[in-house]
Design a protein around this motif. Sequence first.
Motif, PDB file in Angstrom:
ATOM      1  N   GLY A 137       0.823  -1.220   0.000  1.00 55.33           N
ATOM      2  CA  GLY A 137       0.000   0.000   0.000  1.00 55.33           C
ATOM      3  C   GLY A 137       0.849   1.259   0.000  1.00 55.33           C
ATOM      4  O   GLY A 137       0.567   2.207  -0.744  1.00 55.33           O
ATOM      5  N   LEU A 138       1.898   1.286   0.795  1.00 50.42           N
ATOM      6  CA  LEU A 138       2.793   2.443   0.839  1.00 50.42           C
ATOM      7  C   LEU A 138       3.497   2.634  -0.497  1.00 50.42           C
ATOM      8  O   LEU A 138       3.619   3.758  -0.993  1.00 50.42           O
ATOM      9  CB  LEU A 138       3.816   2.275   1.967  1.00 50.42           C
ATOM     10  CG  LEU A 138       4.805   3.421   2.163  1.00 50.42           C
ATOM     11  CD1 LEU A 138       4.079   4.702   2.536  1.00 50.42           C
ATOM     12  CD2 LEU A 138       5.826   3.058   3.225  1.00 50.42           C
ATOM     13  N   GLY A 139       3.946   1.532  -1.097  1.00 49.44           N
ATOM     14  CA  GLY A 139       4.599   1.619  -2.402  1.00 49.44           C
ATOM     15  C   GLY A 139       3.665   2.157  -3.467  1.00 49.44           C
ATOM     16  O   GLY A 139       4.060   3.000  -4.297  1.00 49.44           O
ATOM     17  N   MET A 140       2.417   1.698  -3.466  1.00 51.04           N
ATOM     18  CA  MET A 140       1.441   2.193  -4.443  1.00 51.04           C
ATOM     19  C   MET A 140       1.141   3.677  -4.223  1.00 51.04           C
ATOM     20  O   MET A 140       1.057   4.454  -5.176  1.00 51.04           O
ATOM     21  CB  MET A 140       0.154   1.374  -4.360  1.00 51.04           C
ATOM     22  CG  MET A 140       0.315  -0.047  -4.861  1.00 51.04           C
ATOM     23  SD  MET A 140      -1.131  -1.076  -4.583  1.00 51.04           S
ATOM     24  CE  MET A 140      -2.310  -0.308  -5.674  1.00 51.04           C
ATOM     25  N   TRP A 141       1.008   4.078  -2.960  1.00 52.16           N
ATOM     26  CA  TRP A 141       0.731   5.475  -2.660  1.00 52.16           C
ATOM     27  C   TRP A 141       1.894   6.368  -3.081  1.00 52.16           C
ATOM     28  O   TRP A 141       1.691   7.433  -3.666  1.00 52.16           O
ATOM     29  CB  TRP A 141       0.444   5.628  -1.169  1.00 52.16           C
ATOM     30  CG  TRP A 141       0.171   7.041  -0.761  1.00 52.16           C
ATOM     31  CD1 TRP A 141      -0.954   7.769  -1.000  1.00 52.16           C
ATOM     32  CD2 TRP A 141       1.061   7.911  -0.063  1.00 52.16           C
ATOM     33  NE1 TRP A 141      -0.829   9.026  -0.491  1.00 52.16           N
ATOM     34  CE2 TRP A 141       0.410   9.138   0.109  1.00 52.16           C
ATOM     35  CE3 TRP A 141       2.348   7.755   0.452  1.00 52.16           C
ATOM     36  CZ2 TRP A 141       0.994  10.220   0.753  1.00 52.16           C
ATOM     37  CZ3 TRP A 141       2.913   8.827   1.104  1.00 52.16           C
ATOM     38  CH2 TRP A 141       2.248  10.033   1.247  1.00 52.16           C
ATOM     39  N   LEU A 142       3.127   5.962  -2.816  1.00 50.65           N
ATOM     40  CA  LEU A 142       4.296   6.742  -3.217  1.00 50.65           C
ATOM     41  C   LEU A 142       4.408   6.826  -4.733  1.00 50.65           C
ATOM     42  O   LEU A 142       4.771   7.876  -5.287  1.00 50.65           O
ATOM     43  CB  LEU A 142       5.577   6.163  -2.612  1.00 50.65           C
ATOM     44  CG  LEU A 142       5.752   6.346  -1.109  1.00 50.65           C
ATOM     45  CD1 LEU A 142       6.977   5.589  -0.616  1.00 50.65           C
ATOM     46  CD2 LEU A 142       5.880   7.822  -0.768  1.00 50.65           C
ATOM     47  N   GLY A 143       4.103   5.725  -5.428  1.00 51.65           N
ATOM     48  CA  GLY A 143       4.126   5.729  -6.884  1.00 51.65           C
ATOM     49  C   GLY A 143       3.083   6.670  -7.459  1.00 51.65           C
ATOM     50  O   GLY A 143       3.345   7.429  -8.401  1.00 51.65           O
ATOM     51  N   TRP A 144       1.890   6.665  -6.886  1.00 54.45           N
ATOM     52  CA  TRP A 144       0.822   7.552  -7.340  1.00 54.45           C
ATOM     53  C   TRP A 144       1.199   9.006  -7.083  1.00 54.45           C
ATOM     54  O   TRP A 144       0.982   9.874  -7.914  1.00 54.45           O
ATOM     55  CB  TRP A 144      -0.464   7.197  -6.594  1.00 54.45           C
ATOM     56  CG  TRP A 144      -1.585   8.178  -6.840  1.00 54.45           C
ATOM     57  CD1 TRP A 144      -2.405   8.242  -7.927  1.00 54.45           C
ATOM     58  CD2 TRP A 144      -1.978   9.233  -5.963  1.00 54.45           C
ATOM     59  NE1 TRP A 144      -3.282   9.271  -7.790  1.00 54.45           N
ATOM     60  CE2 TRP A 144      -3.056   9.920  -6.572  1.00 54.45           C
ATOM     61  CE3 TRP A 144      -1.528   9.689  -4.724  1.00 54.45           C
ATOM     62  CZ2 TRP A 144      -3.685  10.995  -5.997  1.00 54.45           C
ATOM     63  CZ3 TRP A 144      -2.166  10.764  -4.156  1.00 54.45           C
ATOM     64  CH2 TRP A 144      -3.219  11.416  -4.786  1.00 54.45           C
ATOM     65  N   ARG A 145       1.786   9.262  -5.926  1.00 53.07           N
ATOM     66  CA  ARG A 145       2.177  10.627  -5.564  1.00 53.07           C
ATOM     67  C   ARG A 145       3.302  11.142  -6.461  1.00 53.07           C
ATOM     68  O   ARG A 145       3.346  12.322  -6.797  1.00 53.07           O
ATOM     69  CB  ARG A 145       2.628  10.623  -4.103  1.00 53.07           C
ATOM     70  CG  ARG A 145       2.734  11.963  -3.542  1.00 53.07           C
ATOM     71  CD  ARG A 145       2.889  11.913  -2.049  1.00 53.07           C
ATOM     72  NE  ARG A 145       3.375  13.210  -1.644  1.00 53.07           N
ATOM     73  CZ  ARG A 145       4.119  13.436  -0.616  1.00 53.07           C
ATOM     74  NH1 ARG A 145       4.457  12.449   0.153  1.00 53.07           N
ATOM     75  NH2 ARG A 145       4.522  14.645  -0.328  1.00 53.07           N
ATOM     76  N   ARG A 146       4.173  10.262  -6.863  1.00 52.12           N
ATOM     77  CA  ARG A 146       5.317  10.649  -7.712  1.00 52.12           C
ATOM     78  C   ARG A 146       4.853  11.038  -9.115  1.00 52.12           C
ATOM     79  O   ARG A 146       5.426  11.928  -9.743  1.00 52.12           O
ATOM     80  CB  ARG A 146       6.299   9.501  -7.784  1.00 52.12           C
ATOM     81  CG  ARG A 146       7.572   9.831  -8.458  1.00 52.12           C
ATOM     82  CD  ARG A 146       8.516   8.660  -8.369  1.00 52.12           C
ATOM     83  NE  ARG A 146       9.766   9.004  -8.995  1.00 52.12           N
ATOM     84  CZ  ARG A 146      10.720   8.165  -9.213  1.00 52.12           C
ATOM     85  NH1 ARG A 146      10.585   6.906  -8.853  1.00 52.12           N
ATOM     86  NH2 ARG A 146      11.836   8.543  -9.777  1.00 52.12           N
ATOM     87  N   ARG A 147       3.814  10.381  -9.607  1.00 49.14           N
ATOM     88  CA  ARG A 147       3.305  10.681 -10.965  1.00 49.14           C
ATOM     89  C   ARG A 147       2.602  12.035 -11.026  1.00 49.14           C
ATOM     90  O   ARG A 147       2.486  12.590 -12.100  1.00 49.14           O
ATOM     91  CB  ARG A 147       2.322   9.590 -11.386  1.00 49.14           C
ATOM     92  CG  ARG A 147       2.990   8.309 -11.742  1.00 49.14           C
ATOM     93  CD  ARG A 147       1.998   7.340 -12.313  1.00 49.14           C
ATOM     94  NE  ARG A 147       2.337   6.013 -11.811  1.00 49.14           N
ATOM     95  CZ  ARG A 147       1.498   5.038 -11.648  1.00 49.14           C
ATOM     96  NH1 ARG A 147       0.239   5.191 -11.943  1.00 49.14           N
ATOM     97  NH2 ARG A 147       1.890   3.882 -11.185  1.00 49.14           N
ATOM     98  N   ARG A 148       2.116  12.515  -9.922  1.00 47.04           N
ATOM     99  CA  ARG A 148       1.383  13.796  -9.924  1.00 47.04           C
ATOM    100  C   ARG A 148       2.253  14.945 -10.168  1.00 47.04           C
ATOM    101  O   ARG A 148       3.146  15.383 -10.271  1.00 47.04           O
ATOM    102  CB  ARG A 148       0.699  13.996  -8.589  1.00 47.04           C
ATOM    103  CG  ARG A 148      -0.515  13.110  -8.461  1.00 47.04           C
ATOM    104  CD  ARG A 148      -1.224  13.340  -7.168  1.00 47.04           C
ATOM    105  NE  ARG A 148      -2.169  14.438  -7.368  1.00 47.04           N
ATOM    106  CZ  ARG A 148      -2.741  15.100  -6.384  1.00 47.04           C
ATOM    107  NH1 ARG A 148      -2.419  14.841  -5.154  1.00 47.04           N
ATOM    108  NH2 ARG A 148      -3.604  16.038  -6.612  1.00 47.04           N
TER     109      ARG A 148
END
Length: 113
Positions: free
Chosen positions: A102-113
């Motif tokens: 979950g943390l990895g997915m959240w960080l990945g989503w945040r990085r794309r923004r």
Amino acid sequence: MSSLPILQSLKESILSANVKALYGEPIAAQGKTVIPVAKIIYGYGGGAGGVGNSGTRGEGSGGGGAARAIPVGVVEVSDRQTRFVPISDRKKLAGAVAMGIGLGMWLGWRRRR
């Protein structure tokens, strides 16, 4: 009444944990001996109090304690070797893996923004 006798009584009853409490009775099967191992956690407390110098009126005392044994693994003894085999909690491991994903997915989503 002093709280010291109460605490001493509690200490003697709770601290009766010894080696037999940490290491269970050996179990022999199929050429191996298995010895259960546990972690002991304990705590105790007590107190006494009174109101003024009124004799026994308004005085009180009490105490309590608890102990808990948590299995942590087994000691396995065979002709070849002696080793400690820990007991792992699969629920905790699964929770940690899920949090990591979950943390990895959240960080990945945040990085794309």
